[in-house]
Design an enzyme around this catalytic site. Structure first.
Site, PDB file in Angstrom:
ATOM      1  N   TYR A 143     -34.792 -15.119  13.488  1.00 32.99           N
ATOM      2  CA  TYR A 143     -33.693 -15.300  14.451  1.00 32.99           C
ATOM      3  C   TYR A 143     -34.200 -16.028  15.844  1.00 32.99           C
ATOM      4  O   TYR A 143     -33.403 -16.526  16.761  1.00 32.99           O
ATOM      5  CB  TYR A 143     -33.061 -13.953  15.019  1.00 32.99           C
ATOM      6  CG  TYR A 143     -32.523 -13.173  13.791  1.00 32.99           C
ATOM      7  CD1 TYR A 143     -32.100 -13.842  12.738  1.00 32.99           C
ATOM      8  CD2 TYR A 143     -31.872 -11.872  14.111  1.00 32.99           C
ATOM      9  CE1 TYR A 143     -31.519 -13.046  11.534  1.00 32.99           C
ATOM     10  CE2 TYR A 143     -31.152 -11.221  13.350  1.00 32.99           C
ATOM     11  CZ  TYR A 143     -30.937 -11.798  11.884  1.00 32.99           C
ATOM     12  OH  TYR A 143     -30.423 -11.032  11.152  1.00 32.99           O
ATOM     13  N   LYS A 194     -41.308  -9.791   1.849  1.00 34.48           N
ATOM     14  CA  LYS A 194     -41.001 -10.541   0.764  1.00 34.48           C
ATOM     15  C   LYS A 194     -42.175 -11.297   0.279  1.00 34.48           C
ATOM     16  O   LYS A 194     -42.172 -12.696   0.203  1.00 34.48           O
ATOM     17  CB  LYS A 194     -39.767 -11.493   0.865  1.00 34.48           C
ATOM     18  CG  LYS A 194     -39.308 -12.206  -0.224  1.00 34.48           C
ATOM     19  CD  LYS A 194     -38.523 -11.109  -1.256  1.00 34.48           C
ATOM     20  CE  LYS A 194     -38.054 -12.214  -2.385  1.00 34.48           C
ATOM     21  NZ  LYS A 194     -37.857 -11.257  -3.467  1.00 34.48           N
ATOM     22  N   ASP A 226     -35.999  -6.789  -1.715  1.00 37.99           N
ATOM     23  CA  ASP A 226     -34.708  -6.804  -2.574  1.00 37.99           C
ATOM     24  C   ASP A 226     -34.908  -5.428  -3.377  1.00 37.99           C
ATOM     25  O   ASP A 226     -33.903  -4.622  -3.582  1.00 37.99           O
ATOM     26  CB  ASP A 226     -34.691  -7.927  -3.761  1.00 37.99           C
ATOM     27  CG  ASP A 226     -36.244  -8.175  -4.028  1.00 37.99           C
ATOM     28  OD1 ASP A 226     -37.246  -7.892  -3.646  1.00 37.99           O
ATOM     29  OD2 ASP A 226     -36.123  -9.000  -5.107  1.00 37.99           O
ATOM     30  N   ASP A 250     -32.167  -5.945   9.876  1.00 41.05           N
ATOM     31  CA  ASP A 250     -30.797  -5.947  10.281  1.00 41.05           C
ATOM     32  C   ASP A 250     -30.128  -5.377   9.208  1.00 41.05           C
ATOM     33  O   ASP A 250     -29.175  -4.500   9.258  1.00 41.05           O
ATOM     34  CB  ASP A 250     -30.557  -7.473  10.520  1.00 41.05           C
ATOM     35  CG  ASP A 250     -29.063  -7.662  11.341  1.00 41.05           C
ATOM     36  OD1 ASP A 250     -28.498  -6.609  11.232  1.00 41.05           O
ATOM     37  OD2 ASP A 250     -28.943  -8.960  11.432  1.00 41.05           O
ATOM     38  N   ASP A 254     -28.587  -1.351   8.390  1.00 42.46           N
ATOM     39  CA  ASP A 254     -27.091  -0.927   8.192  1.00 42.46           C
ATOM     40  C   ASP A 254     -26.716  -0.203   6.853  1.00 42.46           C
ATOM     41  O   ASP A 254     -25.978   0.459   6.592  1.00 42.46           O
ATOM     42  CB  ASP A 254     -26.218  -2.346   8.142  1.00 42.46           C
ATOM     43  CG  ASP A 254     -25.894  -2.636   9.668  1.00 42.46           C
ATOM     44  OD1 ASP A 254     -26.212  -2.110  10.474  1.00 42.46           O
ATOM     45  OD2 ASP A 254     -24.962  -3.482   9.696  1.00 42.46           O
TER      46      ASP A 254
END
Ligand code: NAD
Length: 360
Positions: A143, A194, A226, A250, A254
């Site tokens: 970001y 990852k 994943d 992020d 959620d």
């Protein structure tokens, strides 16, 4: 000796002032009971600040926050301010507050309370007893990494670019918050990356593994993002504390939040290296129900409990508030967002009164 803390309250917009009033009443009572001295000061942020000063984070607000021991924020935003230019919009104030205080760690607990198991969209046996803390790095990663932007190539084609970057020191400081937090919980930490594809993740994994030597009492595991997403919905009870970078966090926070099914119940904390932490509900300002005494104040009240636990190191006071929340739910009190058959529907104020009674 009475402990003295200065707390900045930022009620913000929409339902913010209603839910903040409940949290402050609860804090005042618990402080009296446990001989803590909490000094409250209130400041403007978001749309309310933009209306009054043209700036969604006035300099006085940031200064007041910097000089306090903790910041309790409700929510900002609303349709009314959507047409404003970006620098005057409520969200700009929130981002400026996070940047101004250097808040690099975001803690989001997702706990499925026994009284609200049926609010989840997943099966009871999958979510019953879930109690996860997701720790997301907040000021680095893709970001903020440079280069970023939309550039034109020599052939005239446009290219969008973002850069995922973490330095050793950034990984270490979020890693420390994660190990320390896991220590206060069930002492299991899962680091998500990852590393099978990304070099930045290989460094992340290397540093977190190295750091784990300093925390031999915390059991460390690693998952690719994943797989972590799959595991969170397949068997979430395997997780205690999760630590991950900005982008993965992020998304995963959620997913974890939605295991609980009730946005009006979710608190969060954002912590920095030296500045005070900011404690706030995950939900927004709910303008659709503002000023109607319909808001669920429990996420705000649980944010106040997180403030006591992680911001002021007063775990007994935090426990007291969390137990009061369980007690009012046990007694059947529900605001509209978590209402189910056979329960007692109450508004925001009445839920506050029930909490005060439960604390007595
Ligand atoms: P929202 O979280 O405000 O509301 C989503 C839905 O959940 C609405 O139906 C709302 O009534 C309900 N809801 C939320 N909190 C509730 C509570 N405590 N009790 C009962 N019901 C509750 O999200 P949104 O509608 O997408 O956004 C509304 C405004 O809030 C926007 O301006 C947005 O930018 C802002 N927002 C602010 C924050 C923040 O302050 N951190 C976070 C998200 C959104």
């Amino acid at each position: 000796m009475t402990q003295h803390y200065r707390i900045t309250l930022l009620p913000g917009d929409g339902i913010g002032p209603e839910i903040m009033a409940v949290a402050v009443d609860v804090l005042k009572l618990v402080a009296r009971q446990l001989d803590l001295y909490l000094e409250f000061q209130e400041a403007l942020i978001g749309g309310a600040a933009s209306d009054a000063t043209g700036n969604p984070l006035p300099e006085e607000t940031l200064e007041m926050c910097r000089k306090s021991d903790a910041v309790l924020l409700a929510a900002i935003g609303g349709y009314k301010w959507d047409p404003l230019p970006r620098h005057q919009r409520p969200e700009t104030g929130l981002l400026a507050l996070r940047a101004g205080l250097g808040l690099f760690a975001n803690l989001r607990p997702a706990q499925v309370l026994p009284q609200l198991v049926d609010a989840s969209s997943l099966k009871r046996e999958v979510v019953e007893g879930v109690d996860i803390m997701v720790i997301r790095e907040l000021t680095g990663g893709i970001y903020f990494g440079k280069p970023k932007g939309i550039f034109e190539t020599e052939s005239g084609e446009k290219r969008g670019v973002n850069t995922m970057v973490y330095s050793e020191s950034e990984i270490d400081r979020i890693g420390r918050v994660a190990f320390e937090t896991a220590r206060k919980r069930r002492k299991k930490l899962c680091s998500v990356d990852k590393a099978n594809v990304l070099e930045v993740s290989q460094l992340w994994r290397e540093r977190i593994t190295l750091l784990s030597k300093e925390y031999p009492d915390v059991e460390l595991s690693h998952l690719y993002v994943d797989n972590a997403a799959m595991q969170l919905v397949r068997w979430p009870k395997q997780f205690d504390t999760i630590v991950t970078g900005n982008l993965f966090g992020d998304i995963l926070s959620d997913i974890a939040a939605m295991l609980t099914g009730s946005i009006g119940m979710l608190p969060s904390a954002s912590l920095g290296a030296s500045a005070p932490g900011v404690f706030e509900p995950v939900h927004g300002s709910a303008p659709d129900i503002a000023n109607q005494d319909k808001a669920n104040p429990l996420a705000q009240v649980l944010s106040a409990a997180m403030m006591l636990r992680y911001g002021l190191n007063q775990p007994a006071a935090a426990d007291k508030i969390e137990q009061a929340v369980l007690k009012v739910l046990d007694a059947g009190y529900r605001t509209a967002d978590i209402m189910s058959e056979g329960m007692k529907l109450v508004g925001c104020r009445a839920m506050g009164e029930a909490l005060l009674e439960a604390l007595q």
